[in-house]
Design an enzyme around this catalytic site. Structure first.
Site, PDB file in Angstrom:
ATOM      1  N   ASP A   1       0.826  -1.211   0.000  1.00  0.00           N
ATOM      2  CA  ASP A   1       0.000   0.000   0.000  1.00  0.00           C
ATOM      3  C   ASP A   1       0.859   1.260   0.000  1.00  0.00           C
ATOM      4  OD1 ASP A   1      -2.362  -1.394   0.022  1.00  0.00           O
ATOM      5  OD2 ASP A   1      -2.808  -1.062   2.126  1.00  0.00           O
ATOM      6  N   THR A   2       1.772   1.327   0.955  1.00  0.00           N
ATOM      7  CA  THR A   2       2.543   2.558   1.115  1.00  0.00           C
ATOM      8  C   THR A   2       3.528   2.769  -0.030  1.00  0.00           C
ATOM      9  OG1 THR A   2       4.055   1.357   2.593  1.00  0.00           O
ATOM     10  CG2 THR A   2       2.303   2.634   3.624  1.00  0.00           C
TER      11      THR A   2
END
Length: 396
Positions: free
Chosen positions: A167-168
């Protein structure tokens, strides 16, 4: 970014089929440096799988943003959104392709309202292709990208990385893409669609491990805490805890030998050359642990760093944030929340000499629709307009 306005369109997080930290991570890059970021989400937000709107995850993701609740399925809500888009620089979304087209918030639709718009998207697996319609979340992509196959101890089975790295990572890459698009728009005056995916982000993040396969056909395996190609570089046990040591070059190896008193490592024929040390990696690690077994963590860290050999303790999260260097860097800053009071969140790691980090965050993360009235007024909506939209259920 103080003159830039960005909208972050969020699907409902209740039962969401999409990743939840990716686009917020991208937009946070802008909000931390002064962009006017407005988080747009459905009016009826019942909760969040991140642990609550006022929990650490969402407070850290959405600090420095304002919140506007619009029902994009409502014709009046959609029309209001298009009015906002006309004045926007950036729209960021992480819907699946069919959802954004069904809601009529896709790039081609919004481009008709604002041809200078930079439209930024993150998906699980890409905007097109055989997997493009699949829902994607961090752990699924950690597995599919090969990351879990090279994480953990050999023979122990696949291991998830302890953070939402897919995600990041995708969020950071999208943030970079937005900045590239802004730079080009300064030259051409034209907007464009910027997009990436969790899978693309993680395949890129594999870096040299991935290139070992694409270039040489090698399939990397789990190495535990040891580096896959450099030796010695790994985790070792001292008298009162663990340290990481890196001494893969001949110069560092000689400095390591000089720093560890009474060691027989230098006279051991198994470790004479770098090639020998790589070939005898397991035996070398055992021998190093024996040589440092009487040293405390603090003593060894001081001794090896003083000799120019990288060495550091294995901290837990409290040790990571409480150590002197982190405290000096000021990596946590306060944000004032009307209900929670002053909370400590994690600042941007980017440092600009002309723009020092402020003492605290401008605002804590907002509740759903907290700033709807204020935002709409700023964008030209009258009191009567807002009241009418509220009555029709278009906003909240």
């Amino acid at each position: 970014f103080k003159q830039k306005t960005a909208y972050e369109i969020m699907p409902s997080l209740v039962g969401s089929e999409m990743c939840i930290r990716d686009s917020p991570t991208a937009v946070r890059l802008l909000s931390d440096w002064g962009a006017n970021v407005i988080k747009i989400e459905p009016p009826a937000e019942a909760g969040s799988i991140t642990g609550g709107r006022r929990g650490p995850d969402e407070q850290n993701l959405h600090r420095n943003k304002r919140a506007l609740a619009i029902n994009l399925k409502n014709p009046d809500g959609h029309a209001a959104f298009l009015e906002l888009v006309k004045q926007a620089d950036i729209v960021v979304e992480n819907f699946r392709a069919d959802v954004k087209h069904r809601l009529k918030v896709d790039y081609e639709t919004l481009k008709q309202a604002n041809d200078r718009l930079i439209y930024a998207s993150i998906s699980g697996f890409g905007q097109e292709g055989p997997y493009s319609d699949r829902p994607g979340v961090d752990q699924i992509v950690q597995g599919m990208s090969g990351l879990m196959s090279i994480t953990g101890e050999p023979g122990a089975g696949p291991m998830r990385v302890g953070i939402a790295i897919s995600d990041t990572t995708a969020g950071m890459f999208l943030g970079q893409g937005i900045l590239l698009a802004l730079l080009e728009r300064e030259r051409t005056g034209e907007g464009q669609w910027v997009h990436t995916s969790l899978l693309e982000g993680m395949l890129s993040k594999l870096d040299f491990q991935g290139a070992r396969y694409t270039m040489l056909g090698e399939v990397p395996q789990q190495q535990g805490n040891n580096h896959p190609t450099a030796t010695p570089m790994g985790t070792f046990s001292c008298s009162d805890g663990f340290v990481n040591i890196a001494a893969p070059t001949e110069r560092m190896w000689q400095r390591l030998l000089g720093a560890i008193e009474g060691s027989n490592l230098g006279s051991d024929a198994r470790f004479k050359t770098a090639a020998d040390r790589r070939a005898s990696g397991n035996e070398l690690n055992i021998a190093i642990e024996e040589a440092i077994s009487n040293y405390s963590v603090d003593e060894l860290v001081s001794r090896l760093n003083g000799a120019g050999v990288p060495c550091g303790p294995i901290n837990d999260v409290s040790g990571a944030f409480d150590n002197p260097q982190t405290q000096f860097l000021g990596m946590s800053k306060a944000a004032t929340h009307p209900e929670l009071g002053d909370i400590r969140l994690i600042r941007s790691p980017i440092n600009l000499s002309r723009h020092p980090h402020p003492e605290g965050f401008h605002r804590a993360a907002p509740d759903t629709g907290q700033d709807s009235d204020e935002v709409l007024r700023e964008f030209g909506f009258t009191t009567a307009n807002i009241a009418s939209l509220m009555k029709k259920g278009a906003i909240a």
